[in-house]
Scaffold this active site. Sequence first.
Site, mmCIF file in Angstrom:
data_model
loop_
_atom_site.group_PDB
_atom_site.id
_atom_site.type_symbol
_atom_site.label_atom_id
_atom_site.label_comp_id
_atom_site.label_asym_id
_atom_site.label_seq_id
_atom_site.Cartn_x
_atom_site.Cartn_y
_atom_site.Cartn_z
ATOM 1 N N ASP A 1 -36.263 -63.001 -88.874
ATOM 2 C CA ASP A 1 -35.291 -63.023 -88.200
ATOM 3 C C ASP A 1 -35.005 -63.749 -86.683
ATOM 4 O OD1 ASP A 1 -36.996 -61.557 -86.610
ATOM 5 O OD2 ASP A 1 -36.051 -59.671 -86.624
ATOM 6 N N SER A 2 -36.219 -64.419 -86.723
ATOM 7 C CA SER A 2 -36.238 -65.511 -85.852
ATOM 8 C C SER A 2 -35.269 -66.699 -86.013
ATOM 9 C CB SER A 2 -37.709 -65.999 -85.328
ATOM 10 O OG SER A 2 -38.012 -66.364 -86.662
ATOM 11 N N ASP B 1 -37.586 -61.152 -93.805
ATOM 12 C CA ASP B 1 -37.505 -60.156 -92.746
ATOM 13 C C ASP B 1 -36.368 -59.031 -92.624
ATOM 14 O OD1 ASP B 1 -39.048 -59.496 -90.457
ATOM 15 O OD2 ASP B 1 -38.586 -61.123 -89.168
ATOM 16 N N LYS C 1 -40.646 -57.552 -94.588
ATOM 17 C CA LYS C 1 -41.174 -57.506 -93.219
ATOM 18 C C LYS C 1 -40.502 -56.414 -92.500
ATOM 19 C CE LYS C 1 -42.210 -60.225 -89.874
ATOM 20 N NZ LYS C 1 -41.545 -59.731 -88.832
ATOM 21 N N GLU D 1 -48.780 -59.484 -83.190
ATOM 22 C CA GLU D 1 -48.254 -60.731 -82.449
ATOM 23 C C GLU D 1 -48.502 -60.508 -80.831
ATOM 24 O OE1 GLU D 1 -43.862 -61.505 -82.956
ATOM 25 O OE2 GLU D 1 -43.651 -62.586 -81.245
HETATM 26 O O1 KIV Z 1 -39.154 -63.452 -87.173
HETATM 27 C C1 KIV Z 1 -40.145 -64.277 -87.075
HETATM 28 O O2 KIV Z 1 -40.258 -65.444 -86.878
HETATM 29 C C2 KIV Z 1 -41.449 -63.470 -86.967
HETATM 30 C C3 KIV Z 1 -42.880 -64.015 -86.864
HETATM 31 C C4 KIV Z 1 -42.864 -64.341 -85.362
HETATM 32 C C5 KIV Z 1 -43.937 -63.281 -87.420
HETATM 33 O O3 KIV Z 1 -41.484 -62.222 -87.214
#
Ligand code: KIV
Length: 298
Positions: free
Chosen positions: A58-59, A97, A127, A196
């Site tokens: 989700d980043s 995600d 995730k 994290e």
């Molecule tokens: O969304 C993301 O990039 C993450 C990573 C930092 C594991 O959750």
Amino acid sequence: MSSPPRREDSQASRPPITLMKLAEKRALGEPIVMVTAYDHPSALAVEAAEVDMVLVGDSAANNVLGYPDTVPITVEELLMLSAAVRRGLKTPLLVGDLPFGSYEASDAQAIATAHRFVKEAGCDAVKLEGGGAMAERARAIVRAGVPVMGHVGLTPQTATALGGYRAQGRTAARARQVLEEAVALQEAGCFAIVFEAIPSEVTDLIMERMEIPVIGIGAGPSTDGQVLVLHDLLGIHGGFQPKFVKRYADIRGEMVRGLEAYAEDVRTRRFPGKEHTYGIAPEEMQRLKEQVPHRQRA
Ligand code: KIV
């Protein structure tokens, strides 16, 4: 007209990474390599680099969609990006995600969203962030047939409640809470967990209780693997860089240099050159000139 997409078949011989393969790597002490990707060209590059696991994180919210943080990104946006990544991958395990607001309300909501990531985007797993009630959501999704990766420590979707984007587990009480969340997610059936932004010593202690692959990001060297955000590690953006990021390339610098050179060539008429233009048979050109009388350009 852009160039047609190219298939990169160089990795065709590598077998796909399965959940069993990840567990085997953990057992053998072989570090697991995970990275984020949000589009098709990145997926092709990640495939070529023989990464083990890819997260459509989700980043993507802040790295490709221009949102200030991960909270606003929607299921539809992540499904579109995940499907693009899926089309570029053959061998890494693909994790989608679950975005904020798409799984917390109930087990039914969590299962429905997880199924969309598998059915509509072709993800192998999903995730979700946090322990507590989220361990129950993870259990429900696993029971519904979708492998789940947990995520503890700094969980960006709820960063405000955690006091901002800062390392977690720096007091005994909070470290214990992170440990309990990790164990609960493991017991709920998660196949792996992201840790994290946790002090290395706390990670070392929690690792003694983990039986599934743990992938760290800012959690020190003792985890079973590492994950970094593609845009951080390749230097695709010039913004804030967390302490735990190691930069391996300066793609943004390369992009700006390339664009400046292009702009200069256009402004000085060095581009396009003869090699970039199409020709026409002289007799056809002659015929055209006879049909269309020459005129001074306005
Ligand atoms: O969304 C993301 O990039 C993450 C990573 C930092 C594991 O959750």
